[in-house]
Enzyme design. Sequence first.
Site, mmCIF file in Angstrom:
data_model
loop_
_atom_site.group_PDB
_atom_site.id
_atom_site.type_symbol
_atom_site.label_atom_id
_atom_site.label_comp_id
_atom_site.label_asym_id
_atom_site.label_seq_id
_atom_site.Cartn_x
_atom_site.Cartn_y
_atom_site.Cartn_z
ATOM 1 N N ASP A 1 -35.795 23.846 -34.542
ATOM 2 C CA ASP A 1 -36.835 24.794 -34.941
ATOM 3 C C ASP A 1 -36.757 25.128 -36.428
ATOM 4 O OD1 ASP A 1 -36.548 25.207 -31.881
ATOM 5 O OD2 ASP A 1 -38.511 26.012 -32.460
ATOM 6 N N ARG B 1 -43.925 33.909 -34.222
ATOM 7 C CA ARG B 1 -42.605 33.378 -33.846
ATOM 8 C C ARG B 1 -41.779 33.290 -35.120
ATOM 9 N NH1 ARG B 1 -42.258 29.926 -29.188
ATOM 10 N NH2 ARG B 1 -40.110 30.607 -29.296
ATOM 11 N N GLN C 1 -38.025 25.262 -20.105
ATOM 12 C CA GLN C 1 -38.846 24.185 -20.666
ATOM 13 C C GLN C 1 -38.313 22.815 -20.265
ATOM 14 O OE1 GLN C 1 -37.527 26.738 -22.356
ATOM 15 N NE2 GLN C 1 -38.863 27.474 -23.984
ATOM 16 N N ASN D 1 -32.010 25.856 -33.015
ATOM 17 C CA ASN D 1 -32.787 25.244 -31.944
ATOM 18 C C ASN D 1 -32.661 26.143 -30.715
ATOM 19 O OD1 ASN D 1 -34.459 23.072 -30.936
ATOM 20 N ND2 ASN D 1 -32.705 22.358 -29.763
ATOM 21 N N ARG E 1 -45.861 25.681 -27.444
ATOM 22 C CA ARG E 1 -44.533 25.908 -28.034
ATOM 23 C C ARG E 1 -43.977 24.561 -28.472
ATOM 24 N NH1 ARG E 1 -42.929 22.455 -25.289
ATOM 25 N NH2 ARG E 1 -40.834 22.962 -25.928
ATOM 26 N N GLY E 2 -42.836 24.614 -29.165
ATOM 27 C CA GLY E 2 -42.280 23.410 -29.777
ATOM 28 C C GLY E 2 -42.666 23.434 -31.240
ATOM 29 N N ALA E 3 -41.688 23.272 -32.120
ATOM 30 C CA ALA E 3 -41.928 23.508 -33.546
ATOM 31 C C ALA E 3 -43.140 22.735 -34.099
ATOM 32 C CB ALA E 3 -40.654 23.231 -34.340
#
Lengths: 338, 338
Positions: free
Chosen positions: A224, A85, A183, A234, A51-53
């Site tokens: 994001d 996503r 997270q 975000n 995960r994480g853009a």
Amino acid sequence: MRIGKTEYRTVWWEKDQLCLINQPLLPHIFEILRISTYQEAARAISEMTVRGAPAIGATAAFAMALALFQGEDPKIAAQVLGQTRPTAQDLFYGINRVLQAMERGEDALEVAQSLADEYVQASRTMGLLGASLMAQGCRVSTHCNAGWLATVDWGTALAPVYRAQHQGKNPFVWVDETRPRCQGSRLSAYELLNQGIDHRIIADNAMAYYMSRGEIDMVMVGADRIALNGDVANKIGTYSSALAAHAAGVPFYVLAPMTTMDPQCASGEDIPIEHRSEEEVSTMFGWCDSTGRMEKVQIAPPNSPTANPAFDITPAELITAIITERGIVAPSRMEALL
Amino acid sequence: MRIGKTEYRTVWWEKDQLCLINQPLLPHIFEILRISTYQEAARAISEMTVRGAPAIGATAAFAMALALFQGEDPKIAAQVLGQTRPTAQDLFYGINRVLQAMERGEDALEVAQSLADEYVQASRTMGLLGASLMAQGCRVSTHCNAGWLATVDWGTALAPVYRAQHQGKNPFVWVDETRPRCQGSRLSAYELLNQGIDHRIIADNAMAYYMSRGEIDMVMVGADRIALNGDVANKIGTYSSALAAHAAGVPFYVLAPMTTMDPQCASGEDIPIEHRSEEEVSTMFGWCDSTGRMEKVQIAPPNSPTANPAFDITPAELITAIITERGIVAPSRMEALL
């Protein structure tokens, strides 16, 4: 970044496989996943194994290369990956960049690798730019994880913290735990602990408290998706953080590579918000000493419904500046930067 | 309130014992604790077996009666009980009310019972007053648990919701889970489910999101201490909720009995804020299907420090009105009400 004696990226290619750090098991178990099909990669993205853009963008790009090696139709692969996503703009950027290159007859793997390298370079630049705003002993508040685990290396919001540490500035980080997936307390804390950076984890509710007491010098968060007017999507809770910073007169910085900008979104209203499973709110996953393994515990009554938006929109007027690899600019200047 | 076929208060006296509902086990296990010493009562308050300002006040009052039956020095009992939770004003009110009555030769148990009954009466009145502000289908946001489990019966912030339900208004409640102890998802959800009131649990981070989308009509929260200028100490996260309501132009109501006002505190700055254990942030307690019992799971890295303020201050200017058994008044009018 280094863990023990080994230098890792979050997402990398090795022996015809896509390699990922299995993030839901952190900070308790460090495990590398080796992925051979784009379908597995799609599942890893939707289940937030990665995960994480920017990390999603790089994973999707490598997944397109996997589709090619599988002999699958790249357009179908692009479609499957694009449904994982909905909010993260880099997902679509990564997919489309490789798809278009393939249509031009370029090497998919080479393009994916270039994108991963560009993310690392952008993170380094953002780190330098962000660190230039940080004084000795700067106390930074961050939300979610926008460190190296959310990118390919270094991070977006945490890159300046790592750079400032290298510069001897001894930064301190307030880590919002970031419910529901935590997270912050799982990943950002793990990163900061590994890098020897002084930090404290707080419940998301406590951020405004420390803000109002003058114990936070600046907020640094990732993004994001960024709209043309500078509104930012975000991780859910970013908007609350921006409201608290605004009330206290504390600068609020958003850090993201230029690939996170969406030229199709005039404002935050156009950004689709992902809603995830109810279970993420009603339960918690973690290490259980009494069983010696990861367990899930039920917090809420099993029959109580929950709602779980994964992102929110922070309006441009609450953002002091957006930091990309192109510089530090006011949100209103983002469109001109494209 | 009724659970199944039985009518319960949260705190009551029965056969020379103080009875409490063991709240940390809810919503998974319903257990009644019977307490015979003021020292046990002090532990129940500090460990949050019983919590919520009025419920703590009533417990402390009954605990003073226990001290008398034990033949202990009431002044020492008052001191021990007074060290359990520093922020909740009702704790000190309950202790001092019984202590002073004892010094006048009055019956401690009778005074404690009167206080419990007064709390119930105040809750009923607040319920009626609050419900008068609610239209058909009103969507209320609440933080922490300020329902009947936080008081002796009915509640403070949730009393109007229960009253509105009786009035056929079909209220809807957005329940902040309220990390770190999750009194929202554990206790408020349990209460609402029991009363058949439509609700959804959300991560605290999501409250501002629904607020900005116009899906919340009003906020109703309780209070742990109210200063003379109308500043309010309440569960950590209340201030964030007030900021979000203010940004969206949504009314923000605080509900508490008059006993929650502290004539010694000119403003919120004078209210002591309790800081609780680091473990409340780094772990989560809940029902584990795989072991069939309550388990604690570790979320954060065991070596990462956390900070855990249990309350924050919401400044009077963010509060639309404070609702007590004396009426609905602007925060600035609270001092005159004393």
